[in-house]
Scaffold this motif. Sequence first.
Motif, PDB file in Angstrom:
ATOM      1  N   SER A  67     -77.646  89.121  -3.186  1.00 40.55           N
ATOM      2  CA  SER A  67     -77.498  88.198  -4.295  1.00 40.55           C
ATOM      3  C   SER A  67     -78.553  88.518  -5.343  1.00 40.55           C
ATOM      4  O   SER A  67     -79.567  89.148  -5.060  1.00 40.55           O
ATOM      5  N   ALA A  68     -78.284  88.091  -6.562  1.00 36.77           N
ATOM      6  CA  ALA A  68     -79.243  88.305  -7.642  1.00 36.77           C
ATOM      7  C   ALA A  68     -79.163  87.139  -8.588  1.00 36.77           C
ATOM      8  O   ALA A  68     -78.066  86.691  -8.949  1.00 36.77           O
ATOM      9  N   VAL A  73     -73.428  88.618  -4.669  1.00 37.70           N
ATOM     10  CA  VAL A  73     -72.674  89.731  -5.255  1.00 37.70           C
ATOM     11  C   VAL A  73     -71.277  89.784  -4.629  1.00 37.70           C
ATOM     12  O   VAL A  73     -71.067  89.360  -3.498  1.00 37.70           O
ATOM     13  N   GLU A  74     -70.334  90.312  -5.402  1.00 41.31           N
ATOM     14  CA  GLU A  74     -68.996  90.516  -4.859  1.00 41.31           C
ATOM     15  C   GLU A  74     -68.976  91.844  -4.119  1.00 41.31           C
ATOM     16  O   GLU A  74     -69.588  92.819  -4.538  1.00 41.31           O
ATOM     17  N   ALA A 254     -78.431  79.943  -3.472  1.00 40.49           N
ATOM     18  CA  ALA A 254     -78.170  78.676  -4.145  1.00 40.49           C
ATOM     19  C   ALA A 254     -79.459  77.926  -4.446  1.00 40.49           C
ATOM     20  O   ALA A 254     -79.522  77.115  -5.355  1.00 40.49           O
ATOM     21  N   LYS A 255     -80.520  78.248  -3.666  1.00 45.02           N
ATOM     22  CA  LYS A 255     -81.765  77.505  -3.838  1.00 45.02           C
ATOM     23  C   LYS A 255     -82.614  78.021  -4.993  1.00 45.02           C
ATOM     24  O   LYS A 255     -83.574  77.349  -5.386  1.00 45.02           O
ATOM     25  N   LYS A 566     -80.959  96.174  -9.272  1.00 45.24           N
ATOM     26  CA  LYS A 566     -82.324  96.003  -8.769  1.00 45.24           C
ATOM     27  C   LYS A 566     -83.180  97.174  -9.165  1.00 45.24           C
ATOM     28  O   LYS A 566     -82.781  98.321  -9.123  1.00 45.24           O
ATOM     29  N   ASP A 567     -84.397  96.794  -9.559  1.00 47.34           N
ATOM     30  CA  ASP A 567     -85.373  97.788  -9.951  1.00 47.34           C
ATOM     31  C   ASP A 567     -86.553  97.539  -9.020  1.00 47.34           C
ATOM     32  O   ASP A 567     -87.394  96.699  -9.290  1.00 47.34           O
ATOM     33  N   GLY A 568     -86.562  98.245  -7.871  1.00 51.09           N
ATOM     34  CA  GLY A 568     -87.549  97.928  -6.846  1.00 51.09           C
ATOM     35  C   GLY A 568     -87.260  96.538  -6.325  1.00 51.09           C
ATOM     36  O   GLY A 568     -86.147  96.257  -5.892  1.00 51.09           O
TER      37      GLY A 568
END
Lengths: 846, 238
Positions: A67-68, A73-74, A254-255, A566-568
């Motif tokens: 997730s991001a 993510v799908e 969600a949090k 994502k970058d790192g």
Amino acid sequence: MWRLIIRNTVARRGRLALTLLAVLLGVAFVTGSLVLTDTSQRLLDDQFRTATAGVDLTVRDAAAFDSAMGVEVERDPLPAEVVDRVRAVPGVAAATPVVRGQGLIGVGGKTIVPAGPSLLLSWEPAPVGPFTLRAGRAPVAEGEVVIDAATARRHRIGLGAEVTVRAERAERLRVVGLAGFGSGEGLPETTVALVALPAAQRLLALGGDFSEVAVVAEDGTDVRRLRSAVSAALGSGYEVSSSRDVAAVGAAAAKTQISSLQVMLLALAAAALLVGAFLIANTFSIVVTQRTRELAVLRAAGATGAQVMRSVLGEALLVGLAASAAGTGLGVACAAGLRDLAGVFGMTLPDGGLVVTPRTFAVAFVVGVGVTVVSAFGPARRAAAVAPVEAMRRSSADHLAGRAGWGRTVAGTVLTALGAAGLSIVLAGPGSVVVLGEAAVSTVVGLALLGPAVTPGLVRLLGRPLGVAGVPGRLARESAARSPRRTSATALALAFGLALVSFTAVLGTSIKESTARSYAETITADYVVESARNEMLGGLPAHVYHHVSELPQVAVASRLRYGHWKDGQSVEALTAVDPVTLPRVTSLHMVAGRLDAVAGGGVVLAANVAKERNLKVGDTLAMTFSRTGVQRLPVVGLLRDRDAQALSTGYVISLDTYERNYREHVDASVFVKVADGVSGADAKRAVERALADAPTAQVRDQAAAVAGRNAMIDQVLGLVTALLMLTVLIALMGITNTLALSIIERTGELGLLRAVGMTGAQMRWMIRGEAVLVAALAIVAGVGLGIAFAAGTVAALGRATEATLTLPVGPLLLVVAVAALAGLLAGLLPARRAAGLDVLTAIATS
Amino acid sequence: MNLILPDVRTDVAALARDVVKIYGRGETAVRALDGATLSIPAGRFTAVMGPSGSGKSTLMHAMAGLDTVDEGQVLIGDTDLGRLSERQRTLLRRDHVGFVFQSFNLVPTLTAAENIVLPLTLAGRRADQAWIDEIVAMLGLGDRLRHRPAELSGGQQQRVAVARALAARPRIVFADEPTGSLDSRTGEALLGFLRHAAHELGQTIVMVTHDAKAAAYADRVAHFADGRVVGVTGDEEK
């Protein structure tokens, strides 16, 4: 000793009442924030745990990250044969294919658009499916659907009703059952449509594929070992997770929103408590001053300085304990109200029973008692310094009233000057936000120290208009100038609250105006189609673009998509564009390279991003995508910052590149250029007609599109301002308190004034005048500071993004008017009390 | 708004007739004034003398319109204070009564000059500068006008209070133990000023004191005991 302390505190309860109230409100705020966020997190945990309760393992397509930015993510769908391969693993009792996606429910020609998601799921009975039937039966045949009982109740959908479920395709289905989730009737702010597996596959255009496989282990099988076995059987293209991990990841995503809300709420609670601390210190300092005589008698009777100090701190402790206890209770009661308030400003939190943890109690008491006792420390030390001979002196009130000490003034001047210097550096160019934060702290502390020294002059200057009102006005001014320490502490508390309010207003308006300006300069499209819902990635089904671009009234349509990468460890966002059509609906300025080069699989960076990362055209950037892992993209161009801001991110790739690396396929915006010879209104009507089957899509002109972008800022601004009002309220109680205490102290003087002929009305006028004057001092200092530091923040931000200072004149004037009026209100009660003083008693007091 | 008293020339500046004032009720009730009768002739310096607790201050408060009475009548000029509202009594004090208290006479945030004209400025009236100058000269305050009370000695503070009491040319000035917190030499000087104001300026003055030496400066002395006037000396001197 303790009996004396308790009796003292009870005897002075009137004077301490407002102090208690200030601590109480601050503690209630802290408690309410903690209870609200604990409750929300627990509810989310429960929700996700319920969702996977009967399942041991979940098989999904592999992804580089789950997730991001709060969005899961799908993943790619799984082919049918995976189920059989899972079933073949020893120890698997059952492997059930599951389909999940988004599907809007429509009833009576209207589509239900909840604030949260619209889920479309394949029906599975418990234990694999988390939903349980509340009425009717399961959806086993074609043309049947079960919806959640909450949605059914809210929209009056009964068994046997016909609804439309719209995903990749739309179908009319008959409601054959109503389902609940755990002990609830549904999920908060969510609609749920449950259909048979083949129907779900068809609605979501999955063919024979499905989203995941739910695995139930045979009794007595070690789940961890089974997980390895399934994983080994399927190979690296698939991810096998324990259902508990899946639930934890879902809940964590969600949090993220809740934890940022928690940070915000606690920061605001801290501000309220800081203002409360000013008020407490002030009250105790006045009370100690008034009791100098009594304390001296105590000292003369043999009490040590330490005992006197302990007695004052003991009082503070009692006040702190009482206020914390009451505040905790109030906070728990208010948590639900806070949730509603957040809801009003567009932050949806799950609804359910409140969670009050021991930690909440501990934090509330430590904070409440701590703030009170620490604030009373200074006055307590001064009380300990009272000499026994003070008992013999006639008038004791004046000499402790507090002139500014030399050391204090020098330290205050130095700190204020440092703060001002820091701010100037930021305004002039090189300083960062960190420098600005240090400057803000230095200035606030400096002003707090410097306050007593500059207050008399400022009060006389600001109070000049009061002079025309004759003696009462002049006396009001002089009274405020006479106790500079008291006046400055009271005014600073309010100033701090007002500074935060005006800072928020100025910063928010500047950001909004800058967004509007860069958008207006960059986007040349006539209309923009966007989702009316607040979706992180936008929410237009792909067919919207196709329908719109085929219209004869439309010259060109171009679409944008957003994605996370994502970058790192950090998550970044990017924008995907069509390099061929985009230049026809925007006016983009490249600093280097070419935009159309992204067609070859490269990335265009915003100029400041390139500078920050030390990249130039020809270099490569490693980006980690959820679906495809690490990809090295060549940098093919640099875009002017303002234009990148209009496209929402600092990274631009082509839609083709996006297609290769993402499973998501919703458009965020479709820009529309109207064909020559077609009126704007005609084109808009045509586009709207074409969007009939996309109920969440909205056609916006530029102003509406900007408003949509700024909606989130408005929500946060609204919530923050509403909560800051509590800080302002506490500060106003400070004015009331200080005045009420100062009236007690000045009883003799007020009696004299009444004796020589000041009317009750004149006296009320005088006290209210002083209250308004203190408010005016706070307004000048607070609004000034707020604007100055907002200007600094805008300047600091301006180097990373396009931002210029915009003063919201209307709202600022409103802040000034409300604060002045509130000052007047704060003076009402003390004024009435002063006018109601019995003249004889007052004279006798002297 | 000023409260205008009918400008009748009368020998009596103020009058208390059969005044009763009761504090508390039932068992604990105290009759602070118990049928007190006192007439204050205009233009004279009257002392009300009695031991502490005799009710002399209560009588002064009643006659000055600072307090109401339970029975009897109080007049200033021809005005019956019992018929006035709280606001009207305030205006009466402002415009027609001067006060000198034992201590804490002055507003600490105002200068001496401002304190002197305070009742006038509260009323929105212009001070009669020649009159103020005369009082200030008489009291020897010329070089102290710009000082604040905290910068004045006790005697100077009381003289400023006297100047304020005289500034509005009130019908009557009430002084409550005006020398109570002064040393004897300073006190005697102040008493001299009060007598001078009565004799040379025709100002009606009532002074409450328990000190026979102070009372000796007055033209008349009303002796007070147990809530009533038990005798007046000095009337025959007229």
